[in-house]
Motif scaffolding. Structure first.
Motif, PDB file in Angstrom:
ATOM      1  N   TYR A 155      -3.645   0.630  -3.218  1.00 46.77           N
ATOM      2  CA  TYR A 155      -3.278  -0.761  -2.998  1.00 46.77           C
ATOM      3  C   TYR A 155      -2.825  -1.422  -4.298  1.00 46.77           C
ATOM      4  CZ  TYR A 155      -5.785  -0.338   1.445  1.00 46.77           C
ATOM      5  OH  TYR A 155      -6.209   0.045   2.700  1.00 46.77           O
TER       6      TYR A 155
ATOM      7  N   VAL B 174       0.787  -4.787   3.573  1.00 43.81           N
ATOM      8  CA  VAL B 174      -0.456  -4.927   4.303  1.00 43.81           C
ATOM      9  C   VAL B 174      -0.412  -6.262   5.046  1.00 43.81           C
ATOM     10  CG1 VAL B 174      -2.967  -5.125   4.094  1.00 43.81           C
ATOM     11  CG2 VAL B 174      -1.715  -3.546   2.609  1.00 43.81           C
ATOM     12  N   GLU B 175      -0.593  -6.213   6.349  1.00 44.58           N
ATOM     13  CA  GLU B 175      -0.576  -7.403   7.186  1.00 44.58           C
ATOM     14  C   GLU B 175      -2.024  -7.789   7.511  1.00 44.58           C
ATOM     15  OE1 GLU B 175       2.273  -8.946   7.984  1.00 44.58           O
ATOM     16  OE2 GLU B 175       3.558  -7.401   7.107  1.00 44.58           O
ATOM     17  N   ASP B 176      -2.356  -9.033   7.347  1.00 49.05           N
ATOM     18  CA  ASP B 176      -3.701  -9.495   7.690  1.00 49.05           C
ATOM     19  C   ASP B 176      -3.737  -9.983   9.110  1.00 49.05           C
ATOM     20  OD1 ASP B 176      -4.852  -8.920   5.228  1.00 49.05           O
ATOM     21  OD2 ASP B 176      -4.284 -10.856   4.403  1.00 49.05           O
TER      22      ASP B 176
ATOM     23  N   LYS C  73       0.835  -1.193   0.000  1.00 52.89           N
ATOM     24  CA  LYS C  73       0.000   0.000   0.000  1.00 52.89           C
ATOM     25  C   LYS C  73       0.873   1.247   0.000  1.00 52.89           C
ATOM     26  CE  LYS C  73      -2.275   0.857   3.829  1.00 52.89           C
ATOM     27  NZ  LYS C  73      -3.296   0.938   4.889  1.00 52.89           N
TER      28      LYS C  73
END
Length: 101
Positions: A61, A99-101, A3
């Motif tokens: 993104y 981006v970390e989930d 991102k």
């Protein structure tokens, strides 16, 4: 997913900035190849009523860093970069992160 986050300071002319940003700049961003999602947040007063430290947040993104580099290096990405001059010199901070989930 990666991102690109852009934090914009409060512009001198808020109405002119918002009109150009939302009417021209964001549509240019949506044309950049490889962009999967564009989100824009306009900040309001904090819970205590204080002015926010930033006016606007944009989040772009991409699938990965290669997609971001290719997209921003494309003619559409270059057009987006060239349009920054039309934002009235409003200072902005650019951040890139996974981006970390």
């Amino acid at each position: 997913m990666i991102k690109l986050t852009v934090l914009y300071d409060t512009p001198t002319d808020v109405a002119a900035f918002d009109a150009h940003y939302l009417g021209t700049h964001v549509p240019l961003a949506r044309k950049v190849p490889g962009i999967e999602r564009v989100e824009v947040t306009r900040f309001g007063p904090g819970p205590d009523g204080s002015a926010p430290p930033y006016h606007l947040l944009a989040e772009l993104y991409f699938a990965d860093a290669a997609a971001m580099q290719a997209g921003l290096g494309s003619p559409e990405g270059k057009a987006l970069g060239a349009d920054v001059v039309n934002l009235g010199g409003t200072p902005a901070t650019h951040l890139v992160g996974n981006v970390e989930d």
